[in-house]
Design a protein around this motif. Structure first.
Motif, PDB file in Angstrom:
ATOM      1  N   LEU A 148      74.900 -61.104  57.297  1.00 47.44           N
ATOM      2  CA  LEU A 148      74.317 -60.632  56.048  1.00 47.44           C
ATOM      3  C   LEU A 148      73.204 -61.597  55.666  1.00 47.44           C
ATOM      4  O   LEU A 148      73.455 -62.768  55.383  1.00 47.44           O
ATOM      5  N   LEU A 149      71.961 -61.113  55.675  1.00 49.07           N
ATOM      6  CA  LEU A 149      70.810 -61.936  55.337  1.00 49.07           C
ATOM      7  C   LEU A 149      70.349 -61.597  53.923  1.00 49.07           C
ATOM      8  O   LEU A 149      69.919 -60.471  53.669  1.00 49.07           O
ATOM      9  N   SER A 150      70.466 -62.537  53.014  1.00 51.42           N
ATOM     10  CA  SER A 150      69.948 -62.358  51.659  1.00 51.42           C
ATOM     11  C   SER A 150      68.606 -63.067  51.572  1.00 51.42           C
ATOM     12  O   SER A 150      68.515 -64.259  51.845  1.00 51.42           O
ATOM     13  N   ILE A 151      67.565 -62.325  51.220  1.00 52.07           N
ATOM     14  CA  ILE A 151      66.232 -62.911  51.129  1.00 52.07           C
ATOM     15  C   ILE A 151      65.986 -63.291  49.674  1.00 52.07           C
ATOM     16  O   ILE A 151      65.878 -62.429  48.799  1.00 52.07           O
ATOM     17  N   GLN A 152      65.939 -64.591  49.415  1.00 48.72           N
ATOM     18  CA  GLN A 152      65.733 -65.104  48.065  1.00 48.72           C
ATOM     19  C   GLN A 152      64.244 -65.297  47.819  1.00 48.72           C
ATOM     20  O   GLN A 152      63.502 -65.710  48.701  1.00 48.72           O
ATOM     21  N   ASN A 153      63.824 -64.999  46.595  1.00 49.79           N
ATOM     22  CA  ASN A 153      62.409 -65.106  46.219  1.00 49.79           C
ATOM     23  C   ASN A 153      61.532 -64.267  47.148  1.00 49.79           C
ATOM     24  O   ASN A 153      60.579 -64.763  47.756  1.00 49.79           O
ATOM     25  N   PRO A 154      61.811 -62.952  47.261  1.00 44.98           N
ATOM     26  CA  PRO A 154      61.064 -62.110  48.205  1.00 44.98           C
ATOM     27  C   PRO A 154      59.709 -61.692  47.656  1.00 44.98           C
ATOM     28  O   PRO A 154      59.540 -60.592  47.136  1.00 44.98           O
ATOM     29  N   LEU A 155      58.719 -62.552  47.790  1.00 46.82           N
ATOM     30  CA  LEU A 155      57.391 -62.258  47.252  1.00 46.82           C
ATOM     31  C   LEU A 155      56.627 -61.263  48.109  1.00 46.82           C
ATOM     32  O   LEU A 155      55.693 -60.623  47.644  1.00 46.82           O
ATOM     33  N   TYR A 156      57.010 -61.138  49.379  1.00 49.20           N
ATOM     34  CA  TYR A 156      56.267 -60.293  50.296  1.00 49.20           C
ATOM     35  C   TYR A 156      57.198 -59.265  50.926  1.00 49.20           C
ATOM     36  O   TYR A 156      58.408 -59.470  50.989  1.00 49.20           O
ATOM     37  N   PRO A 157      56.653 -58.145  51.393  1.00 51.19           N
ATOM     38  CA  PRO A 157      57.496 -57.083  51.948  1.00 51.19           C
ATOM     39  C   PRO A 157      58.285 -57.546  53.167  1.00 51.19           C
ATOM     40  O   PRO A 157      57.768 -58.256  54.026  1.00 51.19           O
ATOM     41  N   SER A 206      55.908 -69.393  54.114  1.00 53.48           N
ATOM     42  CA  SER A 206      55.927 -70.735  53.547  1.00 53.48           C
ATOM     43  C   SER A 206      56.162 -70.691  52.044  1.00 53.48           C
ATOM     44  O   SER A 206      55.391 -70.109  51.291  1.00 53.48           O
ATOM     45  N   GLY A 207      57.278 -71.290  51.604  1.00 52.48           N
ATOM     46  CA  GLY A 207      57.570 -71.419  50.186  1.00 52.48           C
ATOM     47  C   GLY A 207      58.227 -70.228  49.543  1.00 52.48           C
ATOM     48  O   GLY A 207      58.460 -70.228  48.331  1.00 52.48           O
ATOM     49  N   CYS A 208      58.562 -69.180  50.310  1.00 56.04           N
ATOM     50  CA  CYS A 208      59.196 -68.001  49.704  1.00 56.04           C
ATOM     51  C   CYS A 208      59.952 -67.231  50.782  1.00 56.04           C
ATOM     52  O   CYS A 208      59.973 -67.627  51.952  1.00 56.04           O
ATOM     53  N   CYS A 209      60.568 -66.113  50.366  1.00 57.85           N
ATOM     54  CA  CYS A 209      61.350 -65.270  51.284  1.00 57.85           C
ATOM     55  C   CYS A 209      62.347 -66.124  52.073  1.00 57.85           C
ATOM     56  O   CYS A 209      62.374 -66.123  53.310  1.00 57.85           O
ATOM     57  N   THR A 210      63.148 -66.895  51.325  1.00 56.49           N
ATOM     58  CA  THR A 210      64.100 -67.827  51.931  1.00 56.49           C
ATOM     59  C   THR A 210      65.364 -67.099  52.367  1.00 56.49           C
ATOM     60  O   THR A 210      65.928 -66.308  51.617  1.00 56.49           O
ATOM     61  N   LEU A 211      65.820 -67.389  53.584  1.00 51.13           N
ATOM     62  CA  LEU A 211      66.988 -66.719  54.141  1.00 51.13           C
ATOM     63  C   LEU A 211      68.275 -67.439  53.742  1.00 51.13           C
ATOM     64  O   LEU A 211      68.391 -68.653  53.904  1.00 51.13           O
ATOM     65  N   LYS A 212      69.224 -66.689  53.225  1.00 49.01           N
ATOM     66  CA  LYS A 212      70.584 -67.174  53.017  1.00 49.01           C
ATOM     67  C   LYS A 212      71.490 -66.275  53.849  1.00 49.01           C
ATOM     68  O   LYS A 212      71.583 -65.073  53.601  1.00 49.01           O
ATOM     69  N   ILE A 213      72.156 -66.851  54.846  1.00 53.74           N
ATOM     70  CA  ILE A 213      72.861 -66.057  55.846  1.00 53.74           C
ATOM     71  C   ILE A 213      74.366 -66.296  55.768  1.00 53.74           C
ATOM     72  O   ILE A 213      74.814 -67.440  55.741  1.00 53.74           O
ATOM     73  N   GLU A 214      75.121 -65.225  55.725  1.00 51.52           N
ATOM     74  CA  GLU A 214      76.584 -65.275  55.733  1.00 51.52           C
ATOM     75  C   GLU A 214      77.096 -64.257  56.742  1.00 51.52           C
ATOM     76  O   GLU A 214      76.363 -63.371  57.188  1.00 51.52           O
TER      77      GLU A 214
END
Length: 517
Positions: A148-157, A206-214
């Protein structure tokens, strides 16, 4: 003997100890006072002491750190069961298999410098005895290959093409499904443990669309079609469109989507010599810090054609005071759905138009390039960008916004059940109007042209309408193609209100197949 300081009854013990330690008041050499000081100091230490726990709280991490960096630096203290990344806080929780392992980590960090990704980190016991997993699937023991990939701060598509390009260098991806719930989340399959180590905490851009994976609950994904939100790489027959039509594909491989003319930005904080890459592939062909376009992709003829396509058109030569986002939409919507329009602040008279697919851009370039609108010749071409991002928004000369999202408007004509009725027609001197109020007259239309400072039409024709129809349609002929283009640009989707109706009629215009009336 100096009088001891007085404290309020509700003042906590650490504040009292702070005053005693400050030197502003020192107790005389009487045993009773010395006992008080010792008691206070012991009380402070006991208050802040956290009991040992298998979970260690790690602070001071750099922005580029991923789960693999933590495991690599801390596995010498003992087996690591679970890692929870907190990238925006530059912190993480690491759960060891025993309290003894955690104690070794905390003790070592207190007496010597421990580096994680070339930066000193700080350690303390967590108040939790175990990291709470978001799902009921545990780490390696669950054998679950679904992430499960949660994209935090998804500024871009984020599309299937983007996630495939990010994850596949680490391990073979079989299926991807993207769904929305408090942001964007996605699941991918295969080599899950390796992918989680290498990508958890990484930035897609860079600086956004950070992956949080569970690890996810289901052990398989069901994919019914291959598109921007789902893809089954084991079943190519599910393909409903050319894979190259992914609007954000080139953005993830090459330029940063926020600025097609700026420098390349790092994609993933994954060094070229990472031990989490697949060993059978050369590291220089993978995605790494400096080169964002892998050689493996650029070497094939098919991929080069994919990278040459875009669903974004660049329009220059726009009139500085008479053109805005709505008027660009009125013109471009004749050749495909318009998603977003943005004027470029750095290049006056230029705008980016994101359309539904590359074919719509091709049609717009074919029919609108070199036409004249408000005395200026338009230059329409395929943009290097793969998406329009709402950055550097400003106010245009007419007071409207330089950016507008049209993805949800009902005026897009290529997404409805009647989209097959759209006739792709080049600009012409005759306009076809429809969806007009049944009471609309030639005089009212001429008055509308005069009020909006557009050239008047010379001929007017109304189609014979059935009594059951509640709208009017017909043809308008202008002296020239340029005049018809200007009238359509201004009056297309103009809302006409009549006293007998509570809702306005949206006047719709398009170029007619008739050469004259």
């Amino acid at each position: 003997v100096k009088a001891p300081p007085t404290f309020k009854s509700d003042q906590n013990i650490s504040q009292k100890a702070k005053v005693l330690r400050s030197g502003l008041w020192s107790p005389p050499s009487f045993g009773c006072f010395k006992v008080i000081v010792c008691s206070l100091q012991n009380g402070v230490e006991d208050t802040h002491r956290i009991p040992p726990s298998p979970v260690v709280h790690v602070r001071g991490l750099c922005d580029a750190v991923v789960e693999a960096d933590l495991v690599e630096a801390l596995e010498k203290f003992g087996n690591i069961c679970y890692v929870m990344m907190m990238p925006f806080k530059r912190q993480a929780l690491v759960e060891f298999d025993s309290v003894e392992s955690a104690e070794r980590c905390v003790t070592c960090g207190a007496h010597e410098v421990v580096y994680i990704a070339d930066q000193q980190a700080f350690f303390n016991f967590s108040t939790s005895q175990r990291i709470t997993r978001p799902t009921n699937a545990d780490d390696p023991t669950s054998r679950n290959k679904v992430l499960l990939l949660s994209i935090q701060n998804p500024l871009y598509p984020i599309t299937t093409d983007v996630l495939y390009t990010v994850c596949n260098p680490v391990g073979n991806v079989l299926r991807i499904v993207i769904f929305k719930r408090n942001g964007i989340q996605a699941m991918s399959v295969e080599d899950a443990q390796k992918a989680k180590l290498a990508l958890n905490g990484a930035d897609i851009y860079s600086g956004c669309c950070t992956l949080k994976i569970e690890y996810a609950r289901p052990n398989r994904l069901n994919v019914v079609r291959n598109d921007n939100t789902s893809w089954d790489y084991t079943k190519p027959f599910l393909l409903h469109r050319d894979r190259g039509k992914g609007r954000q594909r080139q953005a993830i491989l090459g330029e940063h989507p926020s600025n097609g003319y700026g420098p390349h930005c790092p994609l993933l904080p994954l060094p070229a010599n990472s031990r989490y890459r697949r060993s059978h592939e050369p590291s220089q062909e993978m995605i790494s810090y400096p080169p964002l376009l892998p050689k493996a992709f650029s070497s094939t003829p098919s991929s080069s054609s994919i990278l040459g396509s875009s669903s974004v058109a660049m329009v220059s030569g726009l009139h500085p005071t008479k053109m805005n986002c709505n008027r660009i939409f009125n013109l471009f919507c004749l050749y495909g759905n318009v998603e977003k329009v943005k004027f470029m602040k750095s290049v006056p008279g230029t705008a980016l138009v994101e359309m539904g697919d590359e074919y719509a851009v091709d049609r717009a370039v074919t029919h609108l390039n070199s036409i004249k609108v408000f005395g200026k010749k338009l230059n329409v071409c395929v943009s290097k960008q793969q998406a329009v991002i709402p950055s550097q928004v400003f106010e245009l000369a007419d007071g409207s916004c330089s950016y507008q999202d049209f993805s949800l408007t009902r005026n897009n004509r290529f997404s409805s059940t009647h989209s097959n009725r759209n006739i792709i027609q080049p600009p012409a001197a005759v306009l076809h109007f429809y969806n007009a109020p049944p009471t609309l007259s030639q005089h009212q239309l001429l008055k509308l042209c005069s009020e909006h400072s557009v050239p008047p039409f010379t001929k007017f024709k109304v189609f014979d309408a059935k009594p059951s129809l509640k709208t009017l349609s017909g043809l308008l002929e202008f002296d020239s193609k340029t005049e018809a283009v200007e009238a359509l640009t201004v009056l297309n989707h103009y809302q006409i209100r009549i006293p007998s109706s509570s809702n306005p009629f949206t006047l719709k215009l398009c170029f007619s197949t008739s050469s004259h009336l």
